[in-house]
Structures are given as C-alpha cells and as structure tokens.
Scaffold this motif. Structure first.
Motif: not given
Length: 350
Positions: A14-20, A48-59, A64-69
């Motif tokens: 999975f690729i995270g990216s900045f929607t803004t 919005a702005n899911p700049s970093f991702l982490a999968p659960s242990h069972d996949g 995702a974080v939403g990198e905004s104020s």
C-alpha cells in the motif's frame, strides 16, 4: 514501469500519499515477487493526507494517520481489492501526525505539529476507538526555523516489545516510553543527540543492541547502543550519509537496516540519493560506501521489502515509487523500475 502481475505469485503493498498535493490517498498495489514490480489495483481518498501507514499483524486492517492540523487516524479494511474505511477516522488529540505504530494492543501516533505522542484504543474488529492518553514532549533546539518547539516525527516499538521509542526533531532527542495495557504512556528515559542535528527517524539493527537515527537537519546518521533491559539509548557518534563536498540543501529522511545486519541504507532529499553504509567493521561502525540516485526527487520514505532483496523509494516531489534490486555482495541498489504515485509518502507491505 510495472507490467502485468500474475495473481498466483503476487503479494500486496500500500502506498500512502498527500491528497492536498494531488495524491490519491491510500493506493493498493500488487507486487510481483519475482521482479518487485508494482501495479496499482485501486485507491481511496477517504482520509486526507494518509502520509504514513501500518498494517495489522494479521494483514486484514491497515492503519493511517491523517496528517493535518486537526490530526486524525483511521483504520481500513484491506480484505477486498480496494481499502475501505473501518469505522470513522478518530482524533489523535494532537496536530500533524506523521507516523504511527502498533504496540500493546494500541495504535500510537507521533504528532509533529503539537510535539506529542498519542495512544489510541483498538476495537475487537480492528476499528479505532478514542485516544486513551497523550504524552506531550517538552524542549527546543538551536535551529530557529525548525526547532522552536517539540516535533515528534516517528514512533515505534523496540525489538523486545517492551518500549515505545519516539524521535523528536525539535528537541534533538529520542524518548523511551512505557505503554501500559490500559494505554497509559509514561516517559522512561530521554537520550540527547547533538544540538541542531534534527533527528527524524530511527531503525534498529537486527541484533537488538544497536540503533541508527537519521538526522534531517544534518546529513548524518547517529549511531546508538540500545539497552532493551534498561530502556536506555546511548549515542556513540555520527556518520555522514553523503560524500564529502556535497552541496546544496540536503535533508535526510529515512534509514533502513538490512535483515542480515550487513548494510544500512539512507535516503536524502535535495541530494535525492540513497546512501549505502556497510557494517563489516561492526554494528557500531557504519561506513559510507557510496550513494546512488533515488530514481526521482524528494525521497520521503525508504522501505525494504519482506524478502530483504529490494528497496522502494517514495519520491514525493517527482510523484513516483521507484524500486531497486540490492546487490547481495556490495549492498548497492540497482534501479529496476517505477510506478507513478503522485505525492507519494510511504510504502508498506502486508
């Protein structure tokens, strides 16, 4: 470019990216395990702005974080071809979350703008619940533009699973925290790095006794000894991640340790390079071997695939993810392909 991927030999990432900035949000991709090629399957911009991702242990769940104020975190069901929201995004009670990790049955976020770390509860179905605790960082650094206040940039669990480590660019330090079963965060120790270095991210050596901190405000890597028993990080010295004489704005972004503990790789923006460091003289003595181009511009993140044979650079400014085959003898990455990914910020494998 990536070609057709046979489903009988494909994994997913999975690729995270900045929607803004024109990114697609979270993009599911098929991974050809023979050549590392990526092919997009579908995407969602539900956060919005899911700049970093982490999968659960069972996949089955992707966080995702939403990198905004008004920072948020979200859970996605990834059992289907395209990620779908699992419950609503929840506030992290912090601003500008840039990183997250799973630990002790909770999701922990590093909140850059507010300089804090948050622990969120996880429901039985994998969806996120409320913020259980927030640990505020305190301090500053000598850089007036970047270090007026704390800026937590990364959070991760140490290899023993006993500690939460948070890297703070604003205070030139790495904090070690305890995370209780009820989600309470408590500061255990703090390691001071060189003033003005601007630590960004940390990677542990496979031996569980060393760690490497990439510095964003200086093109160096801080080598540390890690004591898992006492929860103490001890800086030992710095190593350059670009050659002598390199000029211009250079802002390192990520460090990755090889599965076999023989090499480190570090990405630098501005220089737009991937550094190769050998550990043949010991885990506490990394030595810069060479740098190669990142395949684009602005490598925000660098990821090693599960096999340990390939590196993936998320080139935010040029809008692509480029992958490299690693020479097993020298550790030098050789460009093998790329996929368009506007405002790419990270790649994670499931």
């Amino acid at each position: 470019m990536g070609g057709t991927v046979g489903t009988d030999r494909a994994a997913r990432a999975f690729i995270g990216s900045f929607t803004t900035e024109g990114g697609h949000g979270v993009t599911a991709v098929a991974v050809d395990e023979e050549n590392g090629a990526l092919v997009a399957l579908g995407s969602t911009d539900a956060v919005a702005n899911p700049s970093f991702l982490a999968p659960s242990h069972d996949g089955r769940v992707l966080y995702a974080v939403g990198e905004s104020s008004d920072g948020t975190a979200a859970a996605f069901d990834i059992t289907g071809p395209v990620p779908s929201l699992l419950g609503e995004p929840v506030p992290v009670d912090g601003a500008g979350p840039t990183h997250l990790a799973l630990a002790a049955g909770h999701l922990v976020t590093a909140n850059y703008e507010s300089g804090s770390v948050t622990a969120l509860a996880i429901r039985p179905d994998g969806a996120l619940d409320r913020a259980v605790s927030v640990l505020a960082h305190h301090g500053s650094g000598p850089n007036p533009d970047r270090q007026r206040e704390p800026h937590a940039h990364q959070v991760l669990a140490d290899p023993s699973g006993r500690w939460i480590v948070s890297v703070d660019l604003g205070t030139d330090s790495v904090r070690v925290c305890e995370l209780a079963r009820d989600g309470a965060l408590r500061l255990h120790s703090e390691a001071a790095l060189r003033p003005g270095s601007g630590p960004r991210h940390l990677a542990f050596h496979p031996d569980g006794q060393h760690a490497y901190v990439i510095n964003e405000l200086a093109p160096t890597l801080t080598v540390c000894r890690w004591d898992a028993e006492g929860g103490q990080l001890q800086p030992l010295g710095e190593t350059p991640v670009v050659e002598d004489g390199a000029s211009g704005e250079i802002h390192p972004s990520e460090v990755v340790a090889g599965h076999d503990g023989r090499f480190l790789w570090a990405a630098s923006r501005g220089h737009d390079s991937l550094a190769v460091l050998t550990l043949d003289e010991g885990a506490d003595k990394p030595r810069l071997v060479t740098t190669v181009g990142c395949g684009g511009q602005g490598p925000r993140e660098l990821t090693l695939d599960p096999s340990g044979r390939r590196l993936y650079a998320s080139n935010e400014r040029s809008g692509d993810v480029t992958w490299f085959d690693i020479d097993t003898a020298t550790g030098i990455p050789v460009r093998a392909g790329s996929i368009a990914a506007p405002a790419a910020s990270c790649v994670v494998f499931c």
